[in-house]
Design a protein around this motif. Structure first.
Motif, mmCIF file in Angstrom:
data_model
loop_
_atom_site.group_PDB
_atom_site.id
_atom_site.type_symbol
_atom_site.label_atom_id
_atom_site.label_comp_id
_atom_site.label_asym_id
_atom_site.label_seq_id
_atom_site.Cartn_x
_atom_site.Cartn_y
_atom_site.Cartn_z
ATOM 1 N N CYS A 129 6.923 -1.113 -20.752
ATOM 2 C CA CYS A 129 8.378 -1.094 -20.658
ATOM 3 C C CYS A 129 9.052 0.743 -19.874
ATOM 4 O O CYS A 129 8.492 1.610 -20.682
ATOM 5 C CB CYS A 129 9.511 -1.811 -22.040
ATOM 6 S SG CYS A 129 10.533 -1.186 -22.251
ATOM 7 N N LEU B 274 14.673 1.275 -21.760
ATOM 8 C CA LEU B 274 15.798 -0.109 -21.323
ATOM 9 C C LEU B 274 16.303 -0.174 -23.213
ATOM 10 O O LEU B 274 16.541 0.589 -23.833
ATOM 11 C CB LEU B 274 14.593 -1.619 -22.072
ATOM 12 C CG LEU B 274 13.545 -1.905 -21.010
ATOM 13 C CD1 LEU B 274 12.907 -3.306 -21.606
ATOM 14 C CD2 LEU B 274 14.592 -2.028 -20.427
ATOM 15 N N GLU C 91 13.723 -12.156 -18.838
ATOM 16 C CA GLU C 91 14.114 -11.339 -17.639
ATOM 17 C C GLU C 91 14.716 -10.605 -17.229
ATOM 18 O O GLU C 91 16.156 -11.113 -17.217
ATOM 19 C CB GLU C 91 13.154 -12.310 -16.704
ATOM 20 C CG GLU C 91 11.479 -13.157 -16.555
ATOM 21 C CD GLU C 91 10.951 -14.209 -16.044
ATOM 22 O OE1 GLU C 91 11.867 -14.006 -14.287
ATOM 23 O OE2 GLU C 91 10.214 -14.488 -16.399
ATOM 24 N N GLU D 31 11.485 -6.595 -14.574
ATOM 25 C CA GLU D 31 10.544 -6.751 -16.239
ATOM 26 C C GLU D 31 10.971 -7.808 -16.827
ATOM 27 O O GLU D 31 11.867 -8.823 -17.007
ATOM 28 C CB GLU D 31 12.491 -5.863 -16.581
ATOM 29 C CG GLU D 31 11.785 -4.321 -16.428
ATOM 30 C CD GLU D 31 12.689 -3.379 -17.088
ATOM 31 O OE1 GLU D 31 12.211 -2.291 -17.947
ATOM 32 O OE2 GLU D 31 14.059 -3.770 -17.002
ATOM 33 N N LYS E 60 10.605 -8.989 -20.536
ATOM 34 C CA LYS E 60 10.718 -9.100 -21.984
ATOM 35 C C LYS E 60 10.199 -9.915 -23.474
ATOM 36 O O LYS E 60 11.308 -10.714 -23.030
ATOM 37 C CB LYS E 60 11.420 -7.895 -22.101
ATOM 38 C CG LYS E 60 11.845 -7.866 -23.723
ATOM 39 C CD LYS E 60 13.192 -7.115 -23.975
ATOM 40 C CE LYS E 60 14.477 -7.888 -24.081
ATOM 41 N NZ LYS E 60 15.487 -7.073 -23.922
ATOM 42 N N GLY F 73 5.636 1.139 -19.184
ATOM 43 C CA GLY F 73 5.766 -0.220 -20.630
ATOM 44 C C GLY F 73 5.709 0.573 -21.991
ATOM 45 O O GLY F 73 6.024 1.609 -22.309
ATOM 46 N N SER G 173 7.461 -5.530 -23.422
ATOM 47 C CA SER G 173 8.387 -4.661 -22.006
ATOM 48 C C SER G 173 7.315 -4.691 -21.039
ATOM 49 O O SER G 173 6.574 -4.177 -21.304
ATOM 50 C CB SER G 173 9.516 -4.345 -22.203
ATOM 51 O OG SER G 173 10.446 -4.652 -23.066
ATOM 52 N N THR H 14 7.047 -4.419 -16.263
ATOM 53 C CA THR H 14 7.970 -4.307 -15.124
ATOM 54 C C THR H 14 6.619 -5.076 -14.504
ATOM 55 O O THR H 14 5.795 -4.279 -14.122
ATOM 56 C CB THR H 14 8.351 -2.683 -14.517
ATOM 57 O OG1 THR H 14 9.262 -2.116 -15.501
ATOM 58 C CG2 THR H 14 9.013 -3.372 -12.602
#
Length: 215
Positions: free
Chosen positions: A14, A17, A48, A61, A63, A161, A177, A179
């Motif tokens: 992730c 965020l 998402e 992304e 999560k 992440g 999370s 990507t």
């Protein structure tokens, strides 16, 4: 016949965020940072959002948020447990850890995927930190001389992440999370169900191992 390739949600990812209220894990609409709930199963919520990181270049992304009945210390240690990693990390056939300290370590993960998909691997650098109300484990992909690329395995790169563990009165809230880049060869109607189911099954097994150990 040439194999196809797409990225499963590697466990542990992730970047920068904005997160919703951690005390609530049942949001049903898009949150303030643009995530949309796309699946809910086994007490796990999967969100998402799509980000344009360059002109006409989008990444997704993903999560998940859920609660475990285990302490933060046990959850953080499970991520570094080589023996149990292939049990909860679905599709992973190999999980190696080197340079292991309390706050920094490197892991190598290899995924054996069914035909027509390529087997995949990645090398991740982890860094852990804590403050008063949460424990964070950031990670990113790196090159490492101990784990060179292999001819028959596709190396997944450009990974970043985060795991976040936060204690509450009802247990530890886990937020994870990652990507991913859309497959250039497979349509989303093929990859989306696989990616989502894999991530939920992985998180469910991660919780199962922790809670079974706690009993």
């Amino acid at each position: 016949m040439k194999k196809l390739s797409f990225q499963l949600p590697i466990l542990a990812i992730c970047i920068g965020l904005s997160f919703p209220d951690y005390g609530r894990t049942n949001a049903s609409n898009a949150d303030s940072s643009g995530f949309i709930l796309v699946k809910k199963a086994k007490g796990i919520e999967l969100y998402e959002r799509w980000l344009e990181i360059a002109v006409d270049h989008f990444v997704r992304e993903v999560k998940v948020i859920y609660v475990i009945n285990a302490c933060i210390e046990s959850a953080a240690e499970l991520i570094k447990n080589e023996e149990k990693a292939t049990q909860w990390n679905k599709a992973a056939s190999m999980y190696k850890i080197i340079s292991n300290t309390n706050n920094d370590w490197v892991s190598y993960i290899q995924y054996d995927l069914p035909w027509p998909m390529d087997n995949q691997d990645c090398v991740l650098q982890y860094t852990a930190s804590s403050d008063e109300d949460k424990h964070i484990i950031n990670f990113r992909s790196i090159d490492h001389e101990i784990f060179p690329t292999s001819k028959n395995v596709t190396r997944i790169e450009d990974i970043t992440g985060r795991w976040i563990f936060r204690p509450t009165e009802t247990g530890t809230v886990v937020e994870y999370s990652i990507t991913t880049t859309p497959s250039p060869t497979l349509p989303r109607w093929v990859t989306d169900p696989l990616v989502r189911s894999n991530l939920i099954d992985t998180m469910d097994e991660f919780r199962n191992i922790l809670e079974a150990t706690r009993k």
